[in-house]
Design a protein around this motif. Structure first.
Motif, short mmCIF file in Angstrom:
data_model
loop_
_atom_site.label_atom_id
_atom_site.label_comp_id
_atom_site.label_asym_id
_atom_site.label_seq_id
_atom_site.Cartn_x
_atom_site.Cartn_y
_atom_site.Cartn_z
N VAL A 72 10.07 7.36 -5.31
CA VAL A 72 9.28 7.38 -4.08
C VAL A 72 8.31 8.56 -4.13
CG1 VAL A 72 9.45 7.64 -1.57
CG2 VAL A 72 11.18 6.33 -2.81
N SER A 73 7.10 8.34 -3.61
CA SER A 73 6.13 9.43 -3.58
C SER A 73 5.93 10.01 -2.18
CB SER A 73 4.78 8.98 -4.15
OG SER A 73 4.25 7.92 -3.38
N GLU A 74 6.16 9.21 -1.14
CA GLU A 74 6.03 9.70 0.23
C GLU A 74 6.68 8.72 1.19
OE1 GLU A 74 1.97 9.22 2.17
OE2 GLU A 74 1.41 8.77 0.09
N VAL A 75 6.88 9.18 2.43
CA VAL A 75 7.39 8.31 3.49
C VAL A 75 6.47 8.41 4.69
CG1 VAL A 75 9.82 8.40 2.79
CG2 VAL A 75 8.94 10.08 4.42
N LYS A 76 6.57 7.42 5.58
CA LYS A 76 5.73 7.40 6.77
C LYS A 76 6.47 6.68 7.88
CE LYS A 76 1.26 5.82 8.45
NZ LYS A 76 -0.07 5.37 8.09
N TRP A 77 6.48 7.29 9.08
CA TRP A 77 7.00 6.63 10.26
C TRP A 77 5.89 5.78 10.86
CZ3 TRP A 77 11.98 6.47 11.30
CH2 TRP A 77 12.82 7.50 10.85
N VAL A 78 6.18 4.51 11.11
CA VAL A 78 5.20 3.56 11.65
C VAL A 78 5.68 3.10 13.02
CG1 VAL A 78 4.13 1.31 11.29
CG2 VAL A 78 4.54 2.81 9.33
N PRO A 79 4.82 3.23 14.06
CA PRO A 79 5.21 2.74 15.39
C PRO A 79 5.54 1.24 15.33
CG PRO A 79 3.24 4.10 15.54
CD PRO A 79 3.50 3.87 14.07
N LEU A 80 6.55 0.84 16.06
CA LEU A 80 7.02 -0.55 16.04
C LEU A 80 5.90 -1.53 16.35
CD1 LEU A 80 9.47 -2.34 15.56
CD2 LEU A 80 10.02 -2.09 17.98
N GLU A 81 5.02 -1.18 17.28
CA GLU A 81 3.94 -2.11 17.63
C GLU A 81 2.93 -2.29 16.49
OE1 GLU A 81 3.53 1.88 19.44
OE2 GLU A 81 4.96 0.29 19.81
N GLU A 82 2.96 -1.42 15.48
CA GLU A 82 2.07 -1.55 14.32
C GLU A 82 2.79 -2.11 13.09
OE1 GLU A 82 0.20 2.25 13.59
OE2 GLU A 82 -0.12 2.57 15.74
N PHE A 83 4.07 -2.44 13.25
CA PHE A 83 4.95 -2.87 12.15
C PHE A 83 4.36 -4.03 11.34
CE2 PHE A 83 8.56 -5.34 10.56
CZ PHE A 83 9.36 -4.37 9.98
N ASP A 84 4.07 -5.14 11.99
CA ASP A 84 3.58 -6.32 11.27
C ASP A 84 2.24 -6.03 10.58
OD1 ASP A 84 5.76 -7.93 11.87
OD2 ASP A 84 4.83 -8.76 13.67
N ASP A 85 1.32 -5.39 11.28
CA ASP A 85 0.02 -5.08 10.69
C ASP A 85 0.17 -4.15 9.49
OD1 ASP A 85 -1.39 -6.65 12.45
OD2 ASP A 85 -1.89 -4.99 13.80
N PHE A 86 1.07 -3.17 9.59
CA PHE A 86 1.28 -2.24 8.48
C PHE A 86 1.77 -2.99 7.24
CE2 PHE A 86 3.71 0.74 5.91
CZ PHE A 86 2.82 1.80 5.81
N ILE A 87 2.71 -3.89 7.42
CA ILE A 87 3.23 -4.66 6.28
C ILE A 87 2.13 -5.51 5.66
CG2 ILE A 87 4.75 -6.59 5.63
CD1 ILE A 87 6.81 -5.43 7.56
N ILE A 88 1.38 -6.21 6.47
CA ILE A 88 0.33 -7.10 5.96
C ILE A 88 -0.74 -6.30 5.21
CG2 ILE A 88 -1.54 -8.63 6.66
CD1 ILE A 88 0.45 -9.58 8.92
N LYS A 89 -1.12 -5.15 5.74
CA LYS A 89 -2.19 -4.35 5.13
C LYS A 89 -1.74 -3.54 3.92
CE LYS A 89 -4.71 -3.80 9.43
NZ LYS A 89 -4.97 -2.91 10.56
N ASN A 90 -0.47 -3.15 3.87
CA ASN A 90 -0.04 -2.16 2.88
C ASN A 90 1.01 -2.60 1.89
OD1 ASN A 90 -1.53 0.30 3.85
ND2 ASN A 90 -0.49 -0.32 5.72
N ALA A 91 1.68 -3.70 2.12
CA ALA A 91 2.81 -4.06 1.26
C ALA A 91 2.40 -4.86 0.02
CB ALA A 91 3.86 -4.83 2.04
N LYS A 92 1.17 -5.31 -0.06
CA LYS A 92 0.65 -6.03 -1.23
C LYS A 92 1.53 -7.20 -1.63
CE LYS A 92 -1.50 -1.86 -3.02
NZ LYS A 92 -1.47 -0.86 -4.06
N GLY A 93 2.09 -7.89 -0.64
CA GLY A 93 2.90 -9.07 -0.93
C GLY A 93 4.35 -8.78 -1.22
N HIS A 94 4.69 -7.51 -1.48
CA HIS A 94 6.07 -7.18 -1.84
C HIS A 94 7.02 -7.37 -0.67
CE1 HIS A 94 9.56 -5.31 -3.45
NE2 HIS A 94 9.42 -4.18 -2.78
#
Length: 185
Positions: free
Chosen positions: A142-164
């Motif tokens: 792991v290189s870093e961690v980030k707390w993501v507000p629950l209301e941004e959860f789905d958008d964060f996954i779609i934008k940042n997870a690259k399909g994983h």
């Protein structure tokens, strides 16, 4: 990352452990159609703040073979031979992000089959409210961690997870929404 001498626990179709000596990580996950399964313990950390609930994500190191540089769930990995699912979840959180958790902090959220292999995904949620953010990444996964507000959860996954995480998250939401579990605790 795999450690010297590590063996993965194999399971039968019903999820019961097979005491057959384990599986070498170099063999990878059992392929669809094999009579054995491997299993992964996954830990979603969340915390309650004054502004709402936040979910922890980790960014995978550029040094790892699978999904380098991709944002992923807080921690997770294969269950080692003879190890309990709970112990695997605790170990993975400690190894990957330095989070010290215990079994009283874990709640099983969902168990789902993998879409890609004979792999059983066992997902836990962990209320990390009030614990310090002293995360560290000793094994270079792991290189870093980030707390993501629950209301941004789905958008964060779609934008940042690259399909994983996207396919896995969609599969989990069909059974029980992991994020909803955080809200209901």
């Amino acid at each position: 990352m795999y450690h010297e001498g590590e063996l993965w626990q194999e399971f039968d179709k019903s999820g019961e452990p097979l005491m057959n000596g384990g599986r070498l990580p170099s063999l990878g996950n059992p392929k669809v159609g094999e009579s054995v399964y491997s299993s992964v313990a996954i830990v979603w950390l969340f915390r309650k703040t004054e502004s709402g609930i936040e979910v922890l994500f980790q960014k995978r190191s550029e040094k790892v073979d699978r999904f380098p540089g991709t944002w992923d769930i807080a921690a997770g990995g294969h269950i080692n031979y003879g190890e309990s699912v709970i112990d695997a979840a605790i170990r993975e959180a400690r190894e990957e992000i330095g989070a010290e958790i215990d079994k009283t902090m874990l709640s099983l959220a969902v168990v789902t089959p993998s879409l890609f292999a004979n792999n059983i995904l066992r997902e836990f949620i962990c209320d990390y409210t009030g614990h310090p953010d002293n995360f560290h990444f000793d094994d270079e996964e792991v290189s870093e961690v980030k707390w993501v507000p629950l209301e941004e959860f789905d958008d964060f996954i779609i934008k940042n997870a690259k399909g994983h995480v996207v396919d896995h998250h969609a599969d989990s939401r069909q059974n029980k929404n992991t994020a909803a579990h955080c809200q209901n605790d």
